[in-house]
Enzyme design. Structure first.
Site, short mmCIF file in Angstrom:
data_model
loop_
_atom_site.label_atom_id
_atom_site.label_comp_id
_atom_site.label_asym_id
_atom_site.label_seq_id
_atom_site.Cartn_x
_atom_site.Cartn_y
_atom_site.Cartn_z
N SER A 72 -9.00 3.23 8.00
CA SER A 72 -9.47 3.26 6.61
C SER A 72 -8.58 2.38 5.72
CB SER A 72 -9.46 4.72 6.15
OG SER A 72 -9.63 4.80 4.77
N ARG A 80 -15.73 12.22 6.96
CA ARG A 80 -14.43 12.84 7.29
C ARG A 80 -14.11 13.95 6.29
NH1 ARG A 80 -10.41 8.21 6.88
NH2 ARG A 80 -8.89 9.83 7.25
N HIS A 87 0.86 -1.19 0.00
CA HIS A 87 0.00 0.00 0.00
C HIS A 87 0.89 1.23 0.00
CE1 HIS A 87 -3.32 2.68 0.72
NE2 HIS A 87 -2.53 3.32 1.57
N LYS A 91 -9.40 -2.05 4.56
CA LYS A 91 -9.50 -2.46 3.15
C LYS A 91 -8.42 -3.47 2.80
CE LYS A 91 -9.60 1.91 2.13
NZ LYS A 91 -9.65 3.27 1.60
N ASP A 118 -15.97 2.03 5.55
CA ASP A 118 -14.95 3.03 5.21
C ASP A 118 -15.52 4.10 4.28
OD1 ASP A 118 -12.27 4.16 4.99
OD2 ASP A 118 -12.40 3.48 2.92
N1 URA Z 1 -6.21 6.57 2.04
C1 URA Z 1 -7.26 5.87 2.53
O1 URA Z 1 -7.64 4.83 1.99
N2 URA Z 1 -7.91 6.36 3.60
C2 URA Z 1 -7.54 7.49 4.23
O2 URA Z 1 -8.15 7.86 5.21
C3 URA Z 1 -6.45 8.21 3.72
C4 URA Z 1 -5.79 7.73 2.61
#
Ligand code: URA
Length: 463
Positions: free
Chosen positions: A212, A197, A111, A216, A190
């Site tokens: 978040s 947010r 990621h 995922k 999310d």
């Molecule tokens: N990327 C994400 O998937 N979530 C966030 O909150 C910030 C960056």
């Protein structure tokens, strides 16, 4: 909807979740206002309380105005490691966790927190898969100054990223890697929380970002995760200390879920590689996979792929993983794997084997240096925004991007530039975007008369 696809996973995940709620007596009614006040006053929430809040909000039982207040309390007071892990668990359990146990071998993903010209996913997924490790990747789209892996891949004619989870599994089984977009079954909490947010000034919260990202990633069915946390003028986390704190929070959470993890903090004070824009980045990735380019992009990509191969158990160290990655490129296996993945996802690989076949932008312009000097600093955010202006990105999620548009940005920090040298080449179908984009690029650069040191690409490795 739930029942025509992945019935077993969805069903068992829900049963498992209800069982967890019952066994922990979470179904007892809690007082939402009291829980918000508790967080507001800096008292840590329990796992049960966090699960309750996320579950009720996701099911529409807690209104947005109350959850917004909770988000602000989290933003201001932070969360302990155990609270962040509970938040991640609650968000993860709002959807399904893909079961990849029927697929042999380690499953490792990467990621990145995103940046300008960051195309490493396109390079490392085929390298790592060619080395015998599965790479199940669920990626995002570009928004604002940063590009997105899905948009880049979709610039290859025919390439599909909106595959369902059955197709996701089947492609990994066939070739060891797949790159798809978010599905509604993965951590739906999310999406809901992120939208709140976004409009309540609570994006920049380390526990909320962690929940978040990790909810995922954990849903993908991975055993290990390499984190590329970027820092600098084109990054989400501009300061090294913030990047370090985010990396540590992500690592702590991954470990709480028994995942192998390490983070590499990398420089984002200048574009990664030289190409910015969707097809332009596919073009540059192909050149890397064909072994024709050796630069900062290759260094970062090989460190990440090396780390993935290490976490996947095929190397004893990141260095050995890098050596294996280099072999995958020099033997042609990595490029062949990229073709295989692209073909399985519907891409017309003739554009990859013959890069000149791709259509060209209607307009292009070169920016040349007006005087000599050393490139000292780049406002990389502005470079990303200049590329967006040309059509390579979106201002809102509804905007349609032009896959051909973008920038080839030549110098690196420390490069000596002579008068008349080409600094950047702009590509677009929107003639009137050239002037503004050119100004944004020139405004983003600072030059020096004396020598400037090159940027350190890898700031830290945290494991
Ligand atoms: N990327 C994400 O998937 N979530 C966030 O909150 C910030 C960056």
């Amino acid at each position: 909807m739930l029942f025509n696809f992945n019935i077993n996973e969805s069903y068992f995940a829900e049963i498992n979740y209800i069982y967890t709620l019952l066994s922990k007596k979470i179904f007892k009614i809690m007082n939402t206002v009291e829980l918000i006040a508790k967080k507001r006053d800096g008292v840590p929430l329990t796992e049960n309380e966090i699960i309750y809040l996320v579950d009720r909000f996701t099911k529409g039982k807690i209104p947005g105005y109350q959850f917004s207040s909770l988000l602000m309390a989290i933003y201001l007071k932070g969360m302990r490691t155990e609270e962040t892990a509970a938040l991640t668990l609650a968000m993860l359990n709002s959807g399904i966790v893909v079961d990849l146990s029927s697929i042999k071998g380690a499953k490792v993903d990467k990621h990145s927190t995103g940046g300008v010209g960051d195309k490493t996913s396109l390079i490392l997924a085929p390298i790592v898969a060619a080395a015998g490790i599965n790479v199940p990747m669920i990626s995002g789209r570009g928004l604002g100054h940063t590009g997105g892996t899905l948009d880049k891949l979709e610039s290859i004619p025919g390439f599909k990223t909106n595959l369902n989870l059955q197709q996701y599994k089947s492609i990994i089984k066939k070739c060891g890697a797949v790159l798809i977009g978010q599905t509604s079954k993965i951590a739906p909490a999310d999406k809901l929380i992120y939208s709140l947010r976004d409009v309540t000034a609570t994006i920049e919260s380390i526990p909320l970002i962690t929940g978040s990202i990790m909810s995922k990633k954990l849903a993908e069915g991975i055993d290990g995760l390499v984190l590329d946390v970027k820092t600098g003028s084109g990054a989400f986390m501009r300061e090294l200390k913030d990047a370090r704190a985010l990396a540590q929070s992500l690592i702590n959470t991954a470990k709480a879920f028994d995942k192998k993890v390490l983070a590499i903090i990398t420089d984002m004070n200048q574009p990664l590689g030289n190409y910015i824009g969707n097809w332009l980045e596919v073009y540059e990735s192909v050149k890397v996979l064909q072994g024709e380019i050796v630069d900062d992009l290759v260094t970062i990509s090989l460190n990440l792929s090396g780390a993935m191969i290490y976490l996947g158990g095929k190397a004893k160290s990141i260095e050995e993983g890098i050596a294996i990655s280099k072999k995958m490129i020099s033997s042609g296996k990595a490029f062949d794997k990229f073709l295989e993945i692209s073909k399985l996802q519907g891409g017309d690989i003739s554009y990859l084997t013959n890069l000149d076949k791709y259509p060209k932008s209607k307009y292009s312009e070169k920016i040349t240096a007006q005087k000599p000097g050393y490139l000292k600093q780049i406002n990389n955010y502005k470079i990303g925004m200049a590329s967006l202006e040309l059509g390579a990105g979106r201002k809102t999620m509804e905007d349609v991007i032009d896959p051909k548009a973008g920038i080839i940005f030549h110098p690196k920090i420390g490069t000596k530039i002579n008068k008349g040298d080409v600094i950047a080449e702009l590509y677009t179908d929107k003639k009137n975007s050239l002037k503004l984009s050119k100004k944004m690029i020139l405004d983003s650069l600072t030059f020096s008369d004396s020598k400037v040191r090159k940027a350190k690409l890898i700031k830290e490795i945290i494991s």
